[in-house]
Structure formats: C-alpha cells, structure tokens
Design an enzyme around this catalytic site. Structure first.
Site, PDB file in Angstrom:
ATOM      1  N   HIS A 167      40.567  49.115  29.305  1.00 55.12           N
ATOM      2  CA  HIS A 167      41.896  49.067  29.104  1.00 55.12           C
ATOM      3  C   HIS A 167      42.976  49.189  27.472  1.00 55.12           C
ATOM      4  O   HIS A 167      42.281  47.865  27.195  1.00 55.12           O
ATOM      5  CB  HIS A 167      42.456  48.115  30.336  1.00 55.12           C
ATOM      6  CG  HIS A 167      42.650  48.481  31.865  1.00 55.12           C
ATOM      7  ND1 HIS A 167      42.958  48.295  32.378  1.00 55.12           N
ATOM      8  CD2 HIS A 167      41.870  49.759  32.185  1.00 55.12           C
ATOM      9  CE1 HIS A 167      42.739  48.647  33.876  1.00 55.12           C
ATOM     10  NE2 HIS A 167      41.991  49.124  33.258  1.00 55.12           N
ATOM     11  N   TYR A 170      51.475  43.843  35.792  1.00 57.42           N
ATOM     12  CA  TYR A 170      52.419  41.795  36.546  1.00 57.42           C
ATOM     13  C   TYR A 170      53.635  42.819  36.639  1.00 57.42           C
ATOM     14  O   TYR A 170      54.524  43.186  35.622  1.00 57.42           O
ATOM     15  CB  TYR A 170      52.624  40.960  35.198  1.00 57.42           C
ATOM     16  CG  TYR A 170      51.244  41.041  34.965  1.00 57.42           C
ATOM     17  CD1 TYR A 170      50.522  41.839  33.939  1.00 57.42           C
ATOM     18  CD2 TYR A 170      50.660  39.824  35.394  1.00 57.42           C
ATOM     19  CE1 TYR A 170      49.097  41.370  33.379  1.00 57.42           C
ATOM     20  CE2 TYR A 170      49.203  39.526  35.140  1.00 57.42           C
ATOM     21  CZ  TYR A 170      48.145  39.861  34.046  1.00 57.42           C
ATOM     22  OH  TYR A 170      47.180  39.867  33.420  1.00 57.42           O
ATOM     23  N   PRO A 187      45.583  32.201  37.007  1.00 57.33           N
ATOM     24  CA  PRO A 187      45.371  32.985  36.309  1.00 57.33           C
ATOM     25  C   PRO A 187      46.690  34.006  36.295  1.00 57.33           C
ATOM     26  O   PRO A 187      45.873  35.144  35.490  1.00 57.33           O
ATOM     27  CB  PRO A 187      44.815  33.410  38.069  1.00 57.33           C
ATOM     28  CG  PRO A 187      45.976  33.023  39.187  1.00 57.33           C
ATOM     29  CD  PRO A 187      46.016  32.094  38.311  1.00 57.33           C
ATOM     30  N   LYS A 221      42.977  34.522  31.956  1.00 61.42           N
ATOM     31  CA  LYS A 221      41.471  33.408  30.950  1.00 61.42           C
ATOM     32  C   LYS A 221      40.453  32.839  31.880  1.00 61.42           C
ATOM     33  O   LYS A 221      40.136  32.242  30.509  1.00 61.42           O
ATOM     34  CB  LYS A 221      42.423  32.163  30.198  1.00 61.42           C
ATOM     35  CG  LYS A 221      43.247  33.222  29.173  1.00 61.42           C
ATOM     36  CD  LYS A 221      42.989  33.354  27.894  1.00 61.42           C
ATOM     37  CE  LYS A 221      43.803  34.235  26.701  1.00 61.42           C
ATOM     38  NZ  LYS A 221      43.794  35.690  27.162  1.00 61.42           N
ATOM     39  N   TYR A 252      45.998  37.897  24.923  1.00 61.90           N
ATOM     40  CA  TYR A 252      45.680  38.351  25.919  1.00 61.90           C
ATOM     41  C   TYR A 252      44.635  39.405  25.961  1.00 61.90           C
ATOM     42  O   TYR A 252      43.527  38.602  27.121  1.00 61.90           O
ATOM     43  CB  TYR A 252      47.064  39.820  26.392  1.00 61.90           C
ATOM     44  CG  TYR A 252      46.689  39.990  28.070  1.00 61.90           C
ATOM     45  CD1 TYR A 252      47.145  38.963  29.495  1.00 61.90           C
ATOM     46  CD2 TYR A 252      46.012  41.112  28.284  1.00 61.90           C
ATOM     47  CE1 TYR A 252      46.917  39.810  31.025  1.00 61.90           C
ATOM     48  CE2 TYR A 252      45.822  41.127  29.652  1.00 61.90           C
ATOM     49  CZ  TYR A 252      45.864  40.633  30.800  1.00 61.90           C
ATOM     50  OH  TYR A 252      45.608  41.452  32.121  1.00 61.90           O
TER      51      TYR A 252
HETATM   52  P1  FAD Z   1      32.824  28.223  38.896  1.00 56.89           P
HETATM   53  O1  FAD Z   1      32.662  29.790  38.955  1.00 56.89           O
HETATM   54  O2  FAD Z   1      33.366  27.395  39.908  1.00 56.89           O
HETATM   55  O3  FAD Z   1      31.426  27.699  39.303  1.00 56.89           O
HETATM   56  C1  FAD Z   1      31.261  26.022  39.642  1.00 56.89           C
HETATM   57  C2  FAD Z   1      29.365  26.189  40.483  1.00 56.89           C
HETATM   58  O4  FAD Z   1      29.788  24.796  40.271  1.00 56.89           O
HETATM   59  C3  FAD Z   1      29.848  27.062  41.854  1.00 56.89           C
HETATM   60  O5  FAD Z   1      29.054  28.014  42.068  1.00 56.89           O
HETATM   61  C4  FAD Z   1      30.042  25.616  42.604  1.00 56.89           C
HETATM   62  O6  FAD Z   1      29.247  25.876  43.912  1.00 56.89           O
HETATM   63  C5  FAD Z   1      28.818  24.710  41.978  1.00 56.89           C
HETATM   64  N1  FAD Z   1      29.127  23.515  42.262  1.00 56.89           N
HETATM   65  C6  FAD Z   1      30.201  22.595  42.274  1.00 56.89           C
HETATM   66  N2  FAD Z   1      30.015  21.651  42.454  1.00 56.89           N
HETATM   67  C7  FAD Z   1      28.489  21.484  42.554  1.00 56.89           C
HETATM   68  C8  FAD Z   1      27.891  20.468  42.805  1.00 56.89           C
HETATM   69  N3  FAD Z   1      28.272  19.539  42.665  1.00 56.89           N
HETATM   70  N4  FAD Z   1      26.391  20.782  42.342  1.00 56.89           N
HETATM   71  C9  FAD Z   1      25.913  21.526  42.070  1.00 56.89           C
HETATM   72  N5  FAD Z   1      26.718  22.781  41.710  1.00 56.89           N
HETATM   73  C10 FAD Z   1      28.106  23.299  42.127  1.00 56.89           C
HETATM   74  N6  FAD Z   1      40.381  33.722  36.481  1.00 56.89           N
HETATM   75  C11 FAD Z   1      41.156  34.954  36.667  1.00 56.89           C
HETATM   76  O7  FAD Z   1      40.168  34.916  35.097  1.00 56.89           O
HETATM   77  N7  FAD Z   1      41.335  35.369  37.133  1.00 56.89           N
HETATM   78  C12 FAD Z   1      40.975  34.879  37.850  1.00 56.89           C
HETATM   79  O8  FAD Z   1      42.235  36.120  38.943  1.00 56.89           O
HETATM   80  C13 FAD Z   1      40.926  34.568  39.020  1.00 56.89           C
HETATM   81  N8  FAD Z   1      40.985  33.937  40.557  1.00 56.89           N
HETATM   82  C14 FAD Z   1      40.662  32.923  41.051  1.00 56.89           C
HETATM   83  C15 FAD Z   1      40.631  32.650  42.206  1.00 56.89           C
HETATM   84  C16 FAD Z   1      40.020  31.206  42.324  1.00 56.89           C
HETATM   85  C17 FAD Z   1      40.206  30.569  44.451  1.00 56.89           C
HETATM   86  C18 FAD Z   1      39.173  30.165  41.408  1.00 56.89           C
HETATM   87  C19 FAD Z   1      38.757  28.877  41.915  1.00 56.89           C
HETATM   88  C20 FAD Z   1      39.193  30.260  40.543  1.00 56.89           C
HETATM   89  C21 FAD Z   1      39.779  31.798  39.876  1.00 56.89           C
HETATM   90  N9  FAD Z   1      40.034  32.065  38.263  1.00 56.89           N
HETATM   91  C22 FAD Z   1      40.072  33.498  38.608  1.00 56.89           C
HETATM   92  C23 FAD Z   1      39.309  31.202  37.420  1.00 56.89           C
HETATM   93  C24 FAD Z   1      38.320  31.924  37.441  1.00 56.89           C
HETATM   94  O9  FAD Z   1      37.146  32.339  38.721  1.00 56.89           O
HETATM   95  C25 FAD Z   1      37.163  30.547  36.391  1.00 56.89           C
HETATM   96  O10 FAD Z   1      37.502  30.099  35.627  1.00 56.89           O
HETATM   97  C26 FAD Z   1      35.635  31.167  36.636  1.00 56.89           C
HETATM   98  O11 FAD Z   1      34.687  31.326  37.668  1.00 56.89           O
HETATM   99  C27 FAD Z   1      34.990  29.383  36.286  1.00 56.89           C
HETATM  100  O12 FAD Z   1      33.420  30.133  35.962  1.00 56.89           O
HETATM  101  P2  FAD Z   1      32.864  28.115  36.018  1.00 56.89           P
HETATM  102  O13 FAD Z   1      31.137  28.781  36.144  1.00 56.89           O
HETATM  103  O14 FAD Z   1      32.989  27.388  35.175  1.00 56.89           O
HETATM  104  O15 FAD Z   1      33.116  27.204  37.278  1.00 56.89           O
HETATM  105  C1  PHB Z   2      42.014  40.413  38.419  1.00 53.31           C
HETATM  106  O1  PHB Z   2      41.061  41.706  38.177  1.00 53.31           O
HETATM  107  O2  PHB Z   2      41.772  40.317  39.445  1.00 53.31           O
HETATM  108  C2  PHB Z   2      43.089  39.306  37.570  1.00 53.31           C
HETATM  109  C3  PHB Z   2      43.503  40.638  35.958  1.00 53.31           C
HETATM  110  C4  PHB Z   2      44.134  39.809  35.492  1.00 53.31           C
HETATM  111  C5  PHB Z   2      44.994  38.760  35.916  1.00 53.31           C
HETATM  112  C6  PHB Z   2      44.332  38.020  36.826  1.00 53.31           C
HETATM  113  C7  PHB Z   2      43.165  38.217  38.323  1.00 53.31           C
HETATM  114  O3  PHB Z   2      45.946  37.289  35.286  1.00 53.31           O
END
Ligand code: FAD
Ligand code: PHB
Length: 391
Positions: A72, A200, A292, A296, A384
């Site tokens: 994009h 947005y 979100p 980021k 962004y």
């Molecule tokens: P996570 O993806 O949370 O991975 C952590 C892992 O650790 C998980 O698999 C979990 O099961 C595991 N874990 C937890 N506790 C334990 C434990 N005690 N022992 C062993 N394993 C454990 N970001 C965006 O940019 N856009 C979005 O639209 C967006 N939507 C989101 C929606 C939700 C509901 C959430 C929670 C986050 C969202 N985010 C979004 C943020 C983005 O998904 C996260 O920043 C990203 O997943 C971070 O990755 P991570 O690996 O640090 O954490």
């Molecule tokens: C998404 O594609 O889920 C998405 C994209 C941009 C955002 C948040 C979520 O700022």
C-alpha cells in the site's frame, strides 16, 4: 535440557527471535502455554512496516509474504464525510504491506519446524528462575511432569499477560499506562475490501476502520463501549453501525457478508522500563502495548526482537556484549516514539466520553491542518511507515 536461549511465548516475537537465532547457530527452546491452533486462531494485526518486512527477509521467512502481501502506497482519513489521502510514497518514498499476523506466525512456525528447532506447546505453569544470577532456568509442566531448562539467557516474549514481566521484582520495574475508555469491535469477512487502501474514519458516532487481509477478505473495526459483549453484536447490527459511520462512496461500495471472526479488543498504552533484568530480556507486548490505531504493535515487537537477536548474535559470535547492554535504551527510544504516534492517532480519531462540541471542533481543526500541511502529512507518513533503525 540445556539451551543457550530459552524463549517464553510463541507469538510473533518469540518465533521470530527463535528463527533469527537458529539461523545464526544459536540453540533455543520455545515454551508456549497454548496450542499451535489456538495461537493461529487469534486475529490481530495486519499491517507491516518496511523495516518489519526487511527483518522477516533476514529471518528467511518472506517468500510467501512477497507473493501474497499487498503493498500500500498511502491511507485515507475521513472526517465529516470527506476523505483525504495521505500519500506515503510521494511524501517519504515508503510503503507498508498488508499481510496478517496469523500468516506471519504460520510462516515462522513452518520455518521452525523445517529447522527441527524445539518448541513445547501447551506448556503449563511456566516460571523463570535466577535470571539475575549465574544460572538462569525456566520450569514448566507438561502432561503432569515438571521439566527444567537451564540456559544462558531468557527472552520474555509472552505478551502483556505473560509471566516473565510479572516475575521481575516490583522495585526494579517502572510502568507507565493509559487505559482508554472504549474498545474496538472487529469483524473479519470473506468479502472484497471496500477500497484499495485503508480508510480511518472519525465520525460523530465514533471511530471506524476499513482494512483487509487480501482482495477477497476484509477486516472492519468500529469503536464500541467496553461494556459491550460480542454476543450483543449480530452481523446485521455490526454492518448497520459501520455503514452509519462511513462516507457516502464507501457506503455505496461496501459489500457485506457473514462474519468469520468477531472480537472486542480493549485499547491501552503501556510501557515497562527497563527491558533487561540481568539475563532476562523482555520483548514485544510483554514490555509494551500501544492502541492499534497507529498499526504499531506487531511492528514494535519485531523491532525489539531485531535488536535482541543482533545483540545475542554479537555476544555469541565474538563475546561483544555492548549491543546487549544497550538493548533497553535502543528499544525504548523507538517504543516511546511509537507510543506517542499511537496515542496521537487515537486521540485524533476517536470519540471520548468527554468529546463535547468543542472537542469535536478541535479534532476537525487538527485534521483540517493535517490535510493542508505537507509537513504535518510528512510527519504522519514517516511515523506510520516506520522510523529507521539506528544500526
Ligand atoms: P503475543 O502475540 O501476545 O504472543 C505472546 C505469546 O505468549 C502468546 O502466544 C501467549 O499464548 C504466550 N504466553 C502468554 N503467557 C504465557 C506463559 N505464562 N507461558 C508461556 N507462554 C505464554 N496490533 C496491530 O498493529 N493491529 C491490530 O489490529 C492489533 N489487534 C490486536 C488485538 C488484540 C486482541 C491484541 C491482544 C493485540 C492486538 N494487536 C494489534 C497487537 C499485536 O497483535 C501485538 O503487538 C503482537 O501480537 C505482539 O506480539 P508478541 O509476540 O509480543 O505477543
Ligand atoms: C488491521 O489490518 O487489522 C489493522 C490495520 C491498521 C490498524 C489496525 C489494524 O491501524
């Protein structure tokens, strides 16, 4: 069992760290409390910065991303029914790539399997020990048996609710937090996206976002009160609410269909400082959360992991620990800039409980300024599409 680096959490942060280290000949184990199917069923982020794509390339997992990801060149922002485009390519010569977090996770899982690197899924009661001493260990239970992993370092990649940050003595950790008084209700549907680029929308009824996963799969969000439950939102109600917030053109072009996933995510800003405690390093959501709106969260997790992987590779390569020593400071610089941008986007585009007529006029004026100022647009585009790495 003994490994060089024990990684807690098999989200994108843990899996990517494992992959970058494995390619450098550093052995790891990943301990994850959930099943692989559960991890893959969580629909989250969808937008990758160029720096994230570069890091996935470095990890050797970008082939499918390059085939299937959608590049994009800009996004649209809508206020009072009028859309304005922010032209990333023209303003800063950069792009972003639409490729879902679940796809990134799947590619990393496949790569780890291909290297036969060990992962333990459904590891229960994971606990971390002696990370401020000389012999760090991670314990977990699996099928009723307690196991222990001895290691040089522990990587806490276990997300916001994980165990690693919570194991750090409270006196050594500073945290900064803002909880927003609303959430995002998200719907995934196998329908063509309403537009080629993300939209947005700041509407009187609240924020809305039109995004996508592919040219046949759409992702839509509407701001909703935190008191709402997914069960309160049958598909018809969701589409009606989305339609009421979109501009006339988007409204006319919106294709609706049955939802294949629906969830409510709360919005929060959070930073833990520092990110290193002896031989324990926090990375990704374990250390920080952004709302979100700035897209980021996943990108920041990848940038932490990149710094951590490079630090560990230098340490094992030639005993140089300067990069590890600077890990916290370098990550935090990027983290706070992403926190600022995500907070600003959130403030600009949502309806807050105290957004009165004056507050809404101020949002309108701030957006009017953005739309007429190339400098303001350039700042948005820079943030962004992702700030450069300082390495
Ligand atoms: P996570 O993806 O949370 O991975 C952590 C892992 O650790 C998980 O698999 C979990 O099961 C595991 N874990 C937890 N506790 C334990 C434990 N005690 N022992 C062993 N394993 C454990 N970001 C965006 O940019 N856009 C979005 O639209 C967006 N939507 C989101 C929606 C939700 C509901 C959430 C929670 C986050 C969202 N985010 C979004 C943020 C983005 O998904 C996260 O920043 C990203 O997943 C971070 O990755 P991570 O690996 O640090 O954490
Ligand atoms: C998404 O594609 O889920 C998405 C994209 C941009 C955002 C948040 C979520 O700022």
């Amino acid at each position: 069992m003994r490994v060089q680096v024990a990684i807690v959490g098999a989200g994108p942060a843990g899996l990517l760290l494992g992959q970058l280290l494995a390619r450098a000949g550093i052995d790891t184990v990943i301990l994850e409390q959930r099943s692989p199917e559960y991890v893959l069923s969580r629909i989250r982020a969808g937008l990758l910065e160029q720096g994230t794509v570069d890091t996935l390339e470095e990890a050797g997992v970008a082939q499918r991303l390059h085939r299937e990801g959608l590049v994009h060149h800009g996004v649209e922002i809508c206020f009072d029914g009028t859309r304005h485009r922010i032209d990333f390519q023209g303003l800063v010569g950069k792009t972003v790539t639409v490729y879902g977090q679940t796809e990134v996770t799947l590619d990393l899982m496949d790569a780890r399997k291909a290297l036969s690197a060990p992962s333990v899924y459904e590891a229960e009661s994971v606990s971390v020990h002696d990370f401020d001493g000389k012999s760090p260990r991670v314990r977990y239970q699996k099928d009723g048996t307690t196991h222990e992993v001895a290691c040089d370092f522990i990587a806490g990649c276990d997300g916001f609710h994980g165990v690693t940050r919570q194991s750090v003595p409270a006196a050594t950790l500073n945290s900064y937090e803002r909880v927003y008084p609303f959430g995002w209700l998200g719907v995934l549907s196998d329908t063509p996206p309403v537009s080629d680029e993300l939209i947005y929308t700041n509407h009187e009824r609240g924020f809305a976002l039109c995004t996508m996963r592919s040219m046949t799969r759409s992702r839509y969000y509407v701001q909703c009160p935190l008191t709402e439950k997914v069960e309160d939102w049958p598909d018809e109600r969701f589409w009606d609410e989305l339609r009421s917030r979109l501009d006339a053109k988007a409204n006319a072009e919106l294709v609706t269909g049955p939802s294949i996933e629906k969830s409510i995510a709360p919005l929060r800003s959070f930073v833990a400082e520092p990110l290193r405690f002896g031989r324990l390093f926090l990375a990704g959501d374990a250390a920080h959360i952004v709302p979100p709106t700035g897209a980021k969260g996943l990108n920041l997790a990848v940038s932490d992991v990149r710094y951590l992987a490079h630090g560990l590779i230098a340490y094992y390569g030639n005993g140089d620990s300067t990069r590890l020593d600077r890990y916290s400071e370098r990550c935090l610089r990027r983290i706070w800039l992403a926190e600022r941008f995500s907070w600003w986007m959130t403030s600009l585009l949502h309806r807050f409980p105290d957004t009165d007529a004056f507050g809404r006029r101020m949002q309108g004026a701030e957006l009017a300024y953005l739309f007429r100022s190339p400098t303001a647009q350039k700042s948005l585009a820079e943030n962004y599409t992702g700030l450069p790495f300082d390495d």
